[in-house]
Scaffold this motif. Sequence first.
Motif, mmCIF file in Angstrom:
data_model
loop_
_atom_site.group_PDB
_atom_site.id
_atom_site.type_symbol
_atom_site.label_atom_id
_atom_site.label_comp_id
_atom_site.label_asym_id
_atom_site.label_seq_id
_atom_site.Cartn_x
_atom_site.Cartn_y
_atom_site.Cartn_z
ATOM 1 N N ASN A 64 -61.054 51.524 -62.323
ATOM 2 C CA ASN A 64 -60.012 51.601 -61.299
ATOM 3 C C ASN A 64 -58.683 50.984 -61.734
ATOM 4 O O ASN A 64 -57.781 50.815 -60.917
ATOM 5 C CB ASN A 64 -60.503 50.936 -60.018
ATOM 6 N N GLY A 65 -58.566 50.659 -63.006
ATOM 7 C CA GLY A 65 -57.266 50.268 -63.539
ATOM 8 C C GLY A 65 -57.064 48.802 -63.857
ATOM 9 O O GLY A 65 -55.981 48.415 -64.295
ATOM 10 N N LYS A 66 -58.068 47.963 -63.665
ATOM 11 C CA LYS A 66 -57.888 46.558 -64.021
ATOM 12 C C LYS A 66 -57.781 46.438 -65.535
ATOM 13 O O LYS A 66 -58.659 46.911 -66.265
ATOM 14 C CB LYS A 66 -59.058 45.709 -63.518
ATOM 15 N N PRO A 67 -56.711 45.840 -66.042
ATOM 16 C CA PRO A 67 -56.546 45.722 -67.492
ATOM 17 C C PRO A 67 -57.703 44.962 -68.136
ATOM 18 O O PRO A 67 -58.221 43.994 -67.567
ATOM 19 C CB PRO A 67 -55.229 44.952 -67.638
ATOM 20 N N TYR A 191 -40.588 51.358 -61.344
ATOM 21 C CA TYR A 191 -41.921 50.811 -61.066
ATOM 22 C C TYR A 191 -42.871 51.897 -60.575
ATOM 23 O O TYR A 191 -44.051 51.908 -60.933
ATOM 24 C CB TYR A 191 -41.818 49.696 -60.024
ATOM 25 N N GLU A 192 -42.368 52.809 -59.771
ATOM 26 C CA GLU A 192 -43.214 53.867 -59.215
ATOM 27 C C GLU A 192 -43.810 54.732 -60.312
ATOM 28 O O GLU A 192 -44.894 55.311 -60.128
ATOM 29 C CB GLU A 192 -42.413 54.728 -58.235
ATOM 30 N N GLY A 193 -43.155 54.840 -61.436
ATOM 31 C CA GLY A 193 -43.640 55.693 -62.510
ATOM 32 C C GLY A 193 -44.507 54.984 -63.542
ATOM 33 O O GLY A 193 -44.931 55.603 -64.520
ATOM 34 N N LEU A 194 -44.777 53.705 -63.343
ATOM 35 C CA LEU A 194 -45.577 52.962 -64.306
ATOM 36 C C LEU A 194 -47.045 53.372 -64.248
ATOM 37 O O LEU A 194 -47.538 53.870 -63.238
ATOM 38 C CB LEU A 194 -45.469 51.456 -64.036
ATOM 39 N N GLU A 195 -47.758 53.124 -65.340
ATOM 40 C CA GLU A 195 -49.189 53.381 -65.387
ATOM 41 C C GLU A 195 -49.916 52.453 -64.410
ATOM 42 O O GLU A 195 -49.448 51.351 -64.090
ATOM 43 C CB GLU A 195 -49.718 53.150 -66.797
ATOM 44 N N LYS A 199 -49.293 48.352 -63.169
ATOM 45 C CA LYS A 199 -49.068 47.963 -61.774
ATOM 46 C C LYS A 199 -50.035 46.885 -61.299
ATOM 47 O O LYS A 199 -49.818 46.291 -60.242
ATOM 48 C CB LYS A 199 -49.161 49.188 -60.862
ATOM 49 N N ARG A 200 -51.083 46.635 -62.073
ATOM 50 C CA ARG A 200 -52.005 45.551 -61.723
ATOM 51 C C ARG A 200 -51.477 44.188 -62.182
ATOM 52 O O ARG A 200 -52.035 43.161 -61.836
ATOM 53 C CB ARG A 200 -53.376 45.815 -62.347
#
Length: 279
Positions: A64-67, A191-195, A199-200
């Motif tokens: 879910n995107g957590k680095p 910011y809206e276009g970031l991966e 954004k996490r």
Amino acid sequence: MTLRELKAELQGILKEKENPQLEARVIIKHLFSLSDVSYILRENEPISADDEKRAIETALERKNGKPSAYILGHREFFGLDYTVDENVLIPRPETELLVEYAINEIKDKGYRSLLDLCTGSGAIGIAIEKNTGIDVVYADISSKALSIAKENHRRLIGDGGSFILSDLFENIEGRFDIIVTNPPYISPSWYEGLEVEVKREPRLALIDKDEDGLGIIRRIISKAPEHLNHGGTIAIESDYRQVGTIKELLSKENFTSVSVIRDLSGKERHTVGKDLRTY
């Protein structure tokens, strides 16, 4: 279930990642504190239901995107292993070029004091201090980030160090030979276009409210002359689209020898200037 079977299950969860096999292996090694050798030796050993559940939950967070750096709790930067969590940006390879520049300037000019502004995890300042022995002041607006920086300093250099909770220069006293900073410079629209993974990371360390993303950098440049010694240097990381404006801002504040450092992909990334005014 064995570790081998668990790995297959995690690979299925992470199948949309670029390298699900490696992702699964990294998670398992981290959760079970395994080296490469012990992983191989133990891959047919059974695991508990609780351990399986913990591994699956971690894989789902990653999906879910957590680095991965936040999952592992650390990231390597300039040959040092830094503790990181959701309160600090994850150090990136392009910032190592800023560190290299600062180290060379310090050794060439004999600089003795440095301000790491917007320090976050402390990665920039600690790497420079470790390689030069220069006196560093670490400053950040986030008390949680400063706690991480203190812990990294204690672990990588030792006790001590000067850490100041400050909104840019608000609580900073005195002058320095060199100021380095990787401040928030992402505009709200960018910011809206970031991966998803980016954004996490903490919004406080990423976003500048101005549409060009330069509000904080403008504040830094306008106040920097009050905190630089004669002949001092300022080095600023930003997006390549902002470098032209930053060069103009530095020139308007009478900084000289304004130049740019390109990142690993050849894009302009760091802007530097000298303060040669007399006081």
